[in-house]
Each structure stands twice: as C-alpha cells, then as structure tokens.
Scaffold this motif. Structure first.
Motif, PDB file in Angstrom:
ATOM      1  N   TYR A  43      57.419 -10.421 -17.595  1.00  0.00           N
ATOM      2  CA  TYR A  43      56.762 -11.523 -16.889  1.00  0.00           C
ATOM      3  C   TYR A  43      55.289 -11.699 -17.255  1.00  0.00           C
ATOM      4  CZ  TYR A  43      61.002 -11.095 -14.111  1.00  0.00           C
ATOM      5  OH  TYR A  43      62.306 -10.991 -13.721  1.00  0.00           O
TER       6      TYR A  43
ATOM      7  N   ILE B 191      53.957 -15.825 -10.395  1.00  0.00           N
ATOM      8  CA  ILE B 191      54.982 -16.267 -11.331  1.00  0.00           C
ATOM      9  C   ILE B 191      55.798 -17.445 -10.818  1.00  0.00           C
ATOM     10  CG2 ILE B 191      55.146 -14.041 -12.502  1.00  0.00           C
ATOM     11  CD1 ILE B 191      57.732 -13.502 -10.961  1.00  0.00           C
TER      12      ILE B 191
ATOM     13  N   MET C 242      54.688 -15.325 -17.851  1.00  0.00           N
ATOM     14  CA  MET C 242      54.666 -16.108 -16.621  1.00  0.00           C
ATOM     15  C   MET C 242      53.343 -15.928 -15.883  1.00  0.00           C
ATOM     16  SD  MET C 242      58.617 -15.484 -15.443  1.00  0.00           S
ATOM     17  CE  MET C 242      58.506 -16.397 -13.924  1.00  0.00           C
ATOM     18  N   ASN C 243      52.819 -14.719 -15.876  1.00  0.00           N
ATOM     19  CA  ASN C 243      51.511 -14.471 -15.265  1.00  0.00           C
ATOM     20  C   ASN C 243      50.417 -15.208 -16.022  1.00  0.00           C
ATOM     21  OD1 ASN C 243      52.172 -12.793 -13.053  1.00  0.00           O
ATOM     22  ND2 ASN C 243      52.393 -11.044 -14.413  1.00  0.00           N
TER      23      ASN C 243
ATOM     24  N   THR D 192      47.560 -15.306 -10.111  1.00  0.00           N
ATOM     25  CA  THR D 192      48.688 -14.582 -10.688  1.00  0.00           C
ATOM     26  C   THR D 192      49.864 -14.744  -9.741  1.00  0.00           C
ATOM     27  OG1 THR D 192      47.170 -13.007 -11.687  1.00  0.00           O
ATOM     28  CG2 THR D 192      49.459 -12.338 -11.536  1.00  0.00           C
TER      29      THR D 192
ATOM     30  N   CYS E   5      51.489 -18.309 -23.087  1.00  0.00           N
ATOM     31  CA  CYS E   5      52.569 -17.337 -22.900  1.00  0.00           C
ATOM     32  C   CYS E   5      52.956 -16.702 -24.236  1.00  0.00           C
ATOM     33  CB  CYS E   5      53.777 -17.997 -22.260  1.00  0.00           C
ATOM     34  SG  CYS E   5      54.424 -19.410 -23.176  1.00  0.00           S
TER      35      CYS E   5
ATOM     36  N   SER F 141      54.523 -20.609 -12.471  1.00  0.00           N
ATOM     37  CA  SER F 141      54.546 -20.632 -13.924  1.00  0.00           C
ATOM     38  C   SER F 141      55.416 -21.767 -14.459  1.00  0.00           C
ATOM     39  CB  SER F 141      55.085 -19.297 -14.441  1.00  0.00           C
ATOM     40  OG  SER F 141      55.230 -19.331 -15.829  1.00  0.00           O
TER      41      SER F 141
ATOM     42  N   CYS G 123      50.667 -17.925 -17.767  1.00  0.00           N
ATOM     43  CA  CYS G 123      50.798 -19.355 -17.500  1.00  0.00           C
ATOM     44  C   CYS G 123      50.216 -19.718 -16.136  1.00  0.00           C
ATOM     45  CB  CYS G 123      52.272 -19.752 -17.579  1.00  0.00           C
ATOM     46  SG  CYS G 123      52.555 -21.505 -17.269  1.00  0.00           S
ATOM     47  N   SER G 124      50.572 -18.961 -15.107  1.00  0.00           N
ATOM     48  CA  SER G 124      50.063 -19.291 -13.764  1.00  0.00           C
ATOM     49  C   SER G 124      48.544 -19.120 -13.691  1.00  0.00           C
ATOM     50  CB  SER G 124      50.753 -18.449 -12.691  1.00  0.00           C
ATOM     51  OG  SER G 124      50.392 -17.095 -12.775  1.00  0.00           O
TER      52      SER G 124
END
Length: 74
Positions: A16, A32, A19-20, A30, A58, A35, A22-23
């Motif tokens: 992940y 997910i 995903m972190n 942070t 990502c 994301s 991206c967010s």
C-alpha cells in the motif's frame, strides 16, 4: 497524457505504499481510502491493481517496480 501500466502483477506485495503516496499527493493525508490507485484482492487471491491516469507518484514509490509510467503519460 501519460499512462500508468502495471508491468508486473505478481510483483505487487500489497504494501500500500503507492496508495499512501497517492493520498498524500492529492489530499495531504495518509489515508488509503482516499487514494486514486486501489489494490484489491483478485479472484485468484493475488493483489489486483487498479491504477488511475494521474501523476505517477505511486509508480515512483513502488519498491517492487510493479507499476511503471510510460513516455506518453500517467
């Protein structure tokens, strides 16, 4: 526009990190659930990566190299 390509579906470790990243890039948190890229469990039990067509942060974060950004975009 750049395109994100999941080059190694078996390389995804479902850590992940993407995903972190991206967010954090878009929402400055942070989380997910916020994301744009999502890692889900596939029918075979392996991670299934749903990538968006955005910044590519990502791909730069993925230590396994499972996601790549091509020359035409994210």
């Amino acid at each position: 526009m750049k395109k994100l390509v999941v080059t190694d579906k078996n390389g995804c470790m479902a850590c992940y990190a993407c995903m972190n990243a991206c967010s954090e890039a878009f929402y400055k948190v942070t989380d997910i659930t916020k994301s744009c890229i999502q890692i889900l469990e596939g029918k075979d039990g392996n991670p299934k990566v749903n990538a968006c067509l955005q910044c590519g942060k990502c791909a730069r974060t993925c230590k396994q190299g499972a996601i790549k950004q091509n020359a035409k975009g994210v």
